[in-house]
Each structure stands twice: as structure tokens, then as C-alpha cells.
Design a protein around this motif. Sequence first.
Motif, PDB file in Angstrom:
ATOM      1  N   VAL A  65     -20.755  37.808  11.636  1.00  0.00           N
ATOM      2  CA  VAL A  65     -19.644  37.959  10.700  1.00  0.00           C
ATOM      3  C   VAL A  65     -18.741  39.114  11.130  1.00  0.00           C
ATOM      4  O   VAL A  65     -19.215  40.206  11.436  1.00  0.00           O
ATOM      5  CB  VAL A  65     -20.177  38.205   9.268  1.00  0.00           C
ATOM      6  N   GLU A  69     -13.750  38.234   7.214  1.00  0.00           N
ATOM      7  CA  GLU A  69     -13.987  36.779   7.219  1.00  0.00           C
ATOM      8  C   GLU A  69     -14.399  36.315   5.828  1.00  0.00           C
ATOM      9  O   GLU A  69     -15.001  37.055   5.068  1.00  0.00           O
ATOM     10  CB  GLU A  69     -15.087  36.399   8.222  1.00  0.00           C
ATOM     11  N   LEU A  74     -14.662  30.142   7.671  1.00  0.00           N
ATOM     12  CA  LEU A  74     -15.724  29.636   8.543  1.00  0.00           C
ATOM     13  C   LEU A  74     -15.833  28.121   8.428  1.00  0.00           C
ATOM     14  O   LEU A  74     -16.091  27.434   9.418  1.00  0.00           O
ATOM     15  CB  LEU A  74     -17.062  30.298   8.199  1.00  0.00           C
ATOM     16  N   THR A 101     -20.353  36.501   3.990  1.00  0.00           N
ATOM     17  CA  THR A 101     -19.411  37.269   4.799  1.00  0.00           C
ATOM     18  C   THR A 101     -19.179  38.683   4.258  1.00  0.00           C
ATOM     19  O   THR A 101     -18.295  39.385   4.734  1.00  0.00           O
ATOM     20  CB  THR A 101     -18.068  36.527   4.889  1.00  0.00           C
TER      21      THR A 101
END
Length: 122
Positions: A65, A69, A74, A101
Motif C-alpha cells: 500500500v 491509496e 485498487l 489502505t
Amino acid sequence: MAGIEPYESALDAIPGSHPYPRTSRYHDAEIGVHTQPDGTQVRYAKRRLLPPLAEAAEETVPHTVSSGERPDQLGQRYVGDPGQWWQIADANPTLDPRELTAEPGREIEIPLPGGFPGGGRG
């Protein structure tokens, strides 16, 4: 989405044809019916059970990570759809997807194409 015929995805637009769209984590969930004391029937999605994470480890790849993010990012990066973040959540031991995250440097598992075994669709 690979593997879905055009006529199949068109069915998703017909009200009542599927309780959940094909991209939903609940698409393959069994639908139960509860009858209330007055006789009213209420439909509900039965609980989704995932395989133990250890059994599915070879069906994932690691991701470290980065700061900032988010699960939806993702989903877009690895699955091609930000709404599919739940596939990544299913492959990791977390109840709140924001935990995936929240910590930069944390290594999480990303399901390979085809989805997390028993967890959904890819």
C-alpha cells in the motif's frame, strides 16, 4: 467484463431478473424467504461464506500500500472497475475496507483474475 455474453449483461437491466447485478458480491448468494407472522414474505440474501484465507493464498498476489491509496483505486487498477474493491477486501482479513489502505507500507493480497475463490466474480 470478460466471459459474459452481451445478452447476459442485458438481463441485468430488467427489473426483477436478478436480485443483484453480476458485478455485485451478492450476485451468487442464495436468496432466502422469511415469512412474517402476518404472512408477508420478505426476500433476503443469505450470508456469503468465504474459504479460509490460507486455502486461497496461491490465488492472490501481494501489493504494498502506498500513501493515499484507496480501495476503489485498487479495484480500478487490478480488476478494472472501482466498484470491485470488495474482491480485494474478501481476500484480506478485514471487516472495514478502509483498513486495507489505512497504513502505507502494509502488504495486502490482490486476487488473481477470476476473483477470490468462493468470494465473487472476476
